[in-house]
Write an enzyme that holds these catalytic residues in place. Structure first.
Site, short mmCIF file in Angstrom:
data_model
loop_
_atom_site.label_atom_id
_atom_site.label_comp_id
_atom_site.label_asym_id
_atom_site.label_seq_id
_atom_site.Cartn_x
_atom_site.Cartn_y
_atom_site.Cartn_z
N HIS A 131 1.63 -7.57 2.24
CA HIS A 131 2.83 -7.46 2.91
C HIS A 131 3.37 -8.81 3.36
CE1 HIS A 131 4.62 -6.30 6.80
NE2 HIS A 131 4.57 -4.71 6.41
N ASP B 239 -6.66 -8.72 5.97
CA ASP B 239 -5.80 -7.85 6.56
C ASP B 239 -6.16 -6.34 6.51
OD1 ASP B 239 -3.53 -6.09 7.60
OD2 ASP B 239 -2.20 -7.13 6.41
N GLN C 179 -4.47 -1.36 6.60
CA GLN C 179 -4.17 0.00 6.03
C GLN C 179 -5.70 0.62 5.71
OE1 GLN C 179 -1.76 1.77 5.68
NE2 GLN C 179 -0.32 0.13 6.24
N LYS D 73 -1.98 2.12 14.02
CA LYS D 73 -2.33 2.77 12.77
C LYS D 73 -3.60 3.58 12.58
CE LYS D 73 0.50 -0.80 10.07
NZ LYS D 73 1.23 -0.17 9.49
N CYS E 21 8.09 -3.55 2.80
CA CYS E 21 8.01 -4.99 3.24
C CYS E 21 7.10 -5.75 2.35
CB CYS E 21 7.11 -4.98 4.77
SG CYS E 21 8.28 -4.35 6.01
#
Length: 405
Positions: A122, A199, A202, A225, A363
């Site tokens: 991202h 990261d 997700q 999220k 993105c």
């Protein structure tokens, strides 16, 4: 696995689905999840009954806020199995968490040092390292992907050298939902004495996260999220690493003593938390964690996998469809294109049928450029989605294709 009745009860906890008269479908969960009523009510209750700043006074409202703030920190520590609450830093989101680390480790990045990211990141996990590399005359190296969209581990092993100072990699890619082999990456990185930032934006509400078992140095994610409020991010860092960092911002709440000659900063986690945090959001975070805990990450993952496999099966019947990397290890995200149709046009038509999907580059321009495409249609699932919604999505997708072809 959840039964039909269980999913129905879960959906009833989300006001947005009750308020939609047109019975619309929300398949944009990778961007943000919807919020259960207990999260919404807790935030409303806080502002109506307990609104106060934190660590500023001795009155009962301040004490209430402070207690719930630290309860959130403890629950988050337990949720990802951190060693201590000192390792849980509150930020405004995953983007700020990455920028915080990029700023704080800048003094450790020297000329000709290497920072490694992947082709599938991202933008928020590209730009901070790009800027840092340019500022410090370091090298930004990129792990390519293979024909299945997976990281090329052979090339990664060659990129790793004694000058590698940091690896920043997504746990699950936001473009295609591919689960990266982060254990293998972390193990290799630590052999070269490199730090690793993961990261987890997700992954956090779909996969059980144990940061001690992973042995990553940093793990970051956003609460919005995972069925919680926007404006709340979490930065996990190993205490021994965080102790070496100087503050990212300066102000109230992160100091021990201030004089005009010098300032003494507080210890962890407060030295990295200047100013008033998103108190209502952090209090609402507790309810989001409770919501996930009530259903178990493993059960949620199994159910979402069922939805994903069904969607791949039914969409594969469409002529001219390209489903990206369906043979890889995907998690709750399905990206596709249909020959000679722009993703934006299809997304707009689907919207007319009350179906929310994500279109465009997500993105992630570099991976789209690599694939020589201008974007994809991305659908992503959460616990409240159903097989019936996928069937309706498919039928309306076919209607849209007749209009466009």
């Amino acid at each position: 696995m959840f039964s039909y009745e269980e999913i129905k009860k879960i959906r009833n906890q989300f006001p947005i689905f009750k308020n939609q008269e047109n019975n619309s479908i929300y398949f944009d969960n990778a961007a943000t999840t919807q919020k259960p009523v207990q999260v919404i009510n807790t935030i409303k209750k806080y502002y109506c009954n307990f609104n106060s700043n934190v660590n500023r006074s001795v009155h009962f409202l301040d004490n209430f806020t402070n207690n719930y703030l630290e309860l959130s920190r403890k629950n988050l520590k337990d949720f990802i199995n951190a060693k201590s609450i000192e390792e849980i830093i509150f930020t405004s989101g995953a983007t700020e968490s990455i920028n915080l680390i990029a700023f704080c480790i800048s003094k450790f990045i020297n000329k000709s040092d290497d920072i490694i990211i992947s082709h599938s990141e991202h933008h928020s996990n590209i730009i901070p390292w790009q800027v840092l590399s340019k500022k410090n005359n370091a090298n930004l190296k990129v792990i390519p992907v293979n024909s299945e969209g997976e990281l090329n581990i052979r090339v990664f092993n060659k990129l790793m050298t004694k000058t590698t100072k940091l690896i920043a990699i997504s746990h699950v890619t936001n473009t295609f939902g591919i689960l990266n082999p982060i254990r293998k990456l972390i193990k290799t990185a630590h052999k070269h004495n490199s730090l690793v930032l993961i990261d987890g934006s997700q992954a956090i509400s779909h996969i059980t996260i144990d940061v001690q078992n992973l042995d990553c140095d940093f793990y970051i994610f956003s609460i919005h999220k995972m069925y919680g409020p926007t404006g709340v991010g979490i930065l996990y860092g190993k205490k021994k690493v965080l102790d070496k960092l100087t503050p990212y911002q300066y102000g109230g709440g992160m100091i021990e003593k201030v004089t005009f000659k010098k300032t003494i900063f507080s210890g962890l986690p407060y030295k990295l938390e200047a100013g008033t945090p998103n108190l209502a959001g952090l209090i609402g975070t507790n309810k989001a964690l409770n919501f996930i805990g009530n259903y178990s990450i493993i059960k949620i993952n199994n159910y979402e996998t069922k939805l994903l496999k069904y969607a791949i099966k039914i969409l594969s019947n469409i002529n001219g469809i390209k489903i990206y990397y369906k043979n890889s290890k995907l998690t709750k995200i399905l990206s596709f294109n249909i020959e000679n149709i722009h993703s934006f046009d299809l997304g707009k038509l689907l919207n007319n049928y009350g179906i929310a999907v994500r279109t465009g580059t997500h993105c992630a321009h570099p991976i789209m450029d690599y694939l020589k495409i201008n974007g994809t249609i991305r659908i992503s699932f959460a616990i409240y989605n159903t097989i019936e919604e996928i069937d309706r999505f498919y039928k309306n997708l076919i209607k849209c294709l007749y209009l466009l072809i």
